[in-house]
Write an enzyme that holds these catalytic residues in place. Structure first.
Site, PDB file in Angstrom:
ATOM      1  CB  CYS A   2      44.525  35.748  15.180  1.00 58.43           C
ATOM      2  SG  CYS A   2      43.968  34.306  14.376  1.00 58.43           S
ATOM      3  NE  ARG A  27      45.186  41.275  13.058  1.00 60.63           N
ATOM      4  CZ  ARG A  27      46.025  41.802  11.844  1.00 60.63           C
ATOM      5  NH1 ARG A  27      45.860  42.729  11.460  1.00 60.63           N
ATOM      6  NH2 ARG A  27      46.635  40.775  11.438  1.00 60.63           N
ATOM      7  CD1 TRP A  75      37.840  35.300  11.160  1.00 58.41           C
ATOM      8  CD2 TRP A  75      39.417  34.282   9.894  1.00 58.41           C
ATOM      9  NE1 TRP A  75      37.251  34.788   9.879  1.00 58.41           N
ATOM     10  CE2 TRP A  75      38.126  34.210   9.156  1.00 58.41           C
ATOM     11  CE3 TRP A  75      40.632  33.634   9.189  1.00 58.41           C
ATOM     12  CZ2 TRP A  75      38.205  34.017   7.833  1.00 58.41           C
ATOM     13  CZ3 TRP A  75      40.591  33.130   7.890  1.00 58.41           C
ATOM     14  CH2 TRP A  75      39.241  33.189   7.120  1.00 58.41           C
ATOM     15  CG  ASN A  99      47.974  36.622  12.883  1.00 57.50           C
ATOM     16  OD1 ASN A  99      47.125  35.987  11.989  1.00 57.50           O
ATOM     17  ND2 ASN A  99      48.210  37.824  12.581  1.00 57.50           N
ATOM     18  N   GLY A 100      48.351  33.487  11.806  1.00 57.80           N
ATOM     19  CA  GLY A 100      49.084  32.793  10.563  1.00 57.80           C
ATOM     20  C   GLY A 100      48.566  31.493  10.291  1.00 57.80           C
ATOM     21  CD  GLU A 479      31.868  47.713  -2.212  1.00 58.30           C
ATOM     22  OE1 GLU A 479      32.493  46.556  -2.529  1.00 58.30           O
ATOM     23  OE2 GLU A 479      32.073  48.031  -0.954  1.00 58.30           O
ATOM     24  CE  LYS A 483      30.679  46.502   1.811  1.00 56.47           C
ATOM     25  NZ  LYS A 483      31.910  46.724   1.289  1.00 56.47           N
ATOM     26  CD  GLU A 486      31.690  42.379   3.151  1.00 54.19           C
ATOM     27  OE1 GLU A 486      31.347  43.628   2.891  1.00 54.19           O
ATOM     28  OE2 GLU A 486      32.925  41.972   3.650  1.00 54.19           O
ATOM     29  CG  HIS A 502      23.703  37.336 -22.654  1.00 55.53           C
ATOM     30  ND1 HIS A 502      23.565  37.144 -23.902  1.00 55.53           N
ATOM     31  CD2 HIS A 502      24.247  38.762 -22.573  1.00 55.53           C
ATOM     32  CE1 HIS A 502      23.794  38.256 -24.650  1.00 55.53           C
ATOM     33  NE2 HIS A 502      24.148  39.082 -23.936  1.00 55.53           N
ATOM     34  CE  LYS A 598      38.131  47.394   7.947  1.00 53.84           C
ATOM     35  NZ  LYS A 598      36.821  47.499   6.941  1.00 53.84           N
TER      36      LYS A 598
END
Ligand code: M6R
Length: 603
Positions: A2, A27, A75, A99-100, A479, A483, A486, A502, A598
């Site tokens: 957060c 965040r 968050w 935060n945590g 990647e 992208k 997300e 396969h 982020k």
């Protein structure tokens, strides 16, 4: 994961706190709140959803003259992203932001409940404020009550607490997640999860150490660690805030894709001269006793790591293995002192990567980090750091940070090759020429962007995307898929092109979209055969290649570069723009995609 802001002084507090939260919204952004203590009274506001909701709710609130303020953007970890779970949390006379994750919150909560405390939220954080008040009621001074509270907590936390029992003080504590304290010549005191909210206000900042706690008032800042008072080290804070604007682009992500050309020149600046790589950061480093490189990272940084593993083995002729940090942490890894332990992180705060780094340090390995944020936790712990110089990246979906990570790793592979005497003159010249050309390769081709914009409307449905490539184009495929998922919320996977047969080829039909990375410099014919196999099963193919490919349903023609890394970077931009355009068409919030943040400072 957060964002936290705090303030002590005479400034109007609402504006400072909300502006600070805006800087930290990357965040976490599922709810936000503020509390202001002024003339013995505490006013608070909370709102679920984006910060704008809190701004609207507080629009008539002002707090001038001396006071304290704390603010939080969340968050969710424990408890849904509702208003009641938003911070601050309160008891009878105190308010707290955190935060945590408090790992032992259940035990504390049960004990407090048996004392008759009623909890309003489902969060782990709320226990902190009730525990503090319990100790105050037991006649501990507020400082001792706070100290005892912090000593009772296990886990990761950055905490700010205000209380009517000490109306001029902000109590703070930090362990395993970032917290910064700042001050200026007007006796104002500031707190932030990063220095961004403090820029332009604080003259100097101190990055608090893990396990530290204390209290601040306009008279003094006292910080303790392990029962000992410590003297904080304050550093001057840069005062530039120009990064904050979108410069006319629709989203920060778009701006950051366009910035890749400039930031990669910054990455290279002073690092190549006369066909030689200079990494001053490594001047004291001895590579003679290193026979392996182990890289740990998460998400996009992991993809940069994977790309570099091909370069380290091919160019530097050194064994290289790559692991996802969250897996590495718990596998009881064998660590050899002849291994260079390299971590890659844009933010420098990713909890899993940080922990992997701490494990390697504890095992006595030489450590190095590639990071975008100076003074971040990972930078402070690593033996050495190479900064990527991407500038602040605001889009949650990483773009320019990835480009600069890959470029830095390529530089490093050449540096290591030279140190190990594995680089002949011809190869050196070829690599340097290609390296120098990357900023121009990264200039966005407006025609290709326009074409991707038009094509994107055909890729809004279907049952999934496969991005495929070989060699370094396999991590690029990973990647590209990351992208897209997300920011579009569509299902996408990256696969080695040769692996499709396969199993995954079973999914092929006309609504399986294959994004085929078909460079001319790297296994073109092999990749082409793999794409043909998919085409034969009616998969829809978007081919990206300098060579015409008749079986493609859609085709993006790239430049005819001679170096695989030039093709890599050009295709990287194309996959980024494709994801961007699809996401915009779907009406998504490109910069703040759902469920993400982020900086991932929780496990
Ligand atoms: O800050 P880091 O590079 O350590 O972050 C690692 C991942 O969380 C990050 O790359 C994430 O995957 C991004 N959202 C990718 O766009």
């Amino acid at each position: 994961m957060c964002g936290i802001v705090g303030y002590i002084g005479e400034r109007e507090k609402r504006e400072f706190l909300l502006d600070g939260l805006r800087e930290l919204e990357y965040r976490g952004y599922d709810s936000a709140g503020i509390a202001v203590l002024h003339q013995g009274e505490i006013n608070y506001f909370k709102a679920s959803g984006k910060l704008d909701n809190l701004i609207e709710k507080t629009k008539d609130f002002r707090s001038i003259n001396f006071g304290l303020g704390i603010a939080h953007t969340r968050w969710a970890t424990h408890g849904k992203p509702t208003e009641i779970n938003a911070h601050p949390h309160w008891g009878e006379f105190s308010f707290l932001i955190h935060n945590g994750i408090i790992e032992n919150y259940m035990e504390i909560k049960k004990e407090l409940q048996s004392d008759g405390v009623v909890f309003l939220s489902q969060t782990d954080s709320e226990v902190i404020v009730h525990l503090f008040e319990k100790f105050v009621r037991l006649n501990f001074t507020p400082k001792d009550a706070f100290k005892k509270t912090i000593e009772s907590l296990k886990g990761a936390f950055a905490v700010l607490l205000i209380s009517k029992v000490s109306p001029e003080t902000i109590f703070f504590a930090k362990n395993a997640v970032p917290l910064i304290i700042g001050k200026n010549s007007q006796n104002e005191i500031f707190f932030g999860s990063s220095d961004a909210p403090l820029i332009g206000f604080a003259d100097e900042v101190s990055y608090l150490e893990d396990g530290s706690f204390g209290w601040a008032s306009k008279e003094e800042i006292e910080i303790f660690k392990d029962d000992t008072k410590i003297v904080p080290i304050f550093k001057l804070l840069n005062s530039s805030k120009i990064y904050a604007q979108k410069d006319g682009f629709r989203f920060f992500m778009e701006k950051e894709i366009y910035e890749q050309s400039t930031v990669t020149s910054e990455t290279l600046m002073g690092r190549i001269k006369d066909d030689k790589v200079y990494l001053e950061e490594l001047s004291g480093y001895d590579f003679s006793d290193i026979d392996e490189i182990k890289i740990c990272a998460c998400g996009t940084s992991y993809h940069a790591a994977l790309t570099s593993s091909y370069l380290f083995e091919r160019i530097s002729k050194i064994r290289c293995s790559v692991e996802i940090a969250s897996e590495f942490r718990y596998k009881e890894p064998l660590m050899d002192k002849k291994t260079l332990f390299l971590v890659i992180s844009q933010s420098g705060e990713t909890a899993d990567t940080l922990q992997a780094l701490k494990m390697a340090k504890k095992a006595g390995l030489k450590t190095l980090c590639i990071c975008n944020v100076d003074n971040s936790s990972i930078v402070r712990i690593s033996d050495a750091t190479i900064l990527t110089r991407a500038g602040i990246e605001k889009g949650v979906a990483s773009t320019k940070a990835f480009a600069t990570q890959v470029l830095t790793l390529w530089l490093l592979s050449l540096y290591v090759a030279k140190k190990r005497d594995k680089l002949d003159k011809k190869m050196c010249e070829t690599e340097m020429k290609a390296l120098r050309s990357i900023p121009s390769v990264l200039k966005v081709d407006e025609e290709i962007h326009e074409k991707l914009h038009r094509l994107s409307k055909r890729y809004l449905h279907g049952h999934g995307f496969f991005f495929i490539g070989r060699d370094i184009f396999f991590p690029l495929a990973l990647e590209g898929a990351l992208k897209l998922k997300e920011i579009s919320y569509l299902h996408a996977e990256g696969y080695p092109a040769g692996e499709m047969k396969h199993g995954p080829i079973a999914l092929a039909d006309s609504t399986l979209f294959t994004i085929a990375l078909m460079p001319q410099t790297m296994l073109y014919d092999k990749t082409k055969s793999n794409v043909e196999e998919l085409s034969a099963r009616d998969a829809t193919i978007l081919a990206i290649s300098p060579k015409e490919f008749t079986l493609a349903d859609d085709f993006i023609k790239t430049q005819s570069y001679e170096h695989p890394m030039s093709e890599f970077f050009e295709m990287m931009v194309i996959t980024q723009l494709l994801a961007l355009e699809i996401s915009i068409r779907l009406g998504n919030d490109v910069d703040m995609p759902r469920n993400l943040a982020k900086s991932v400072t929780v496990e």
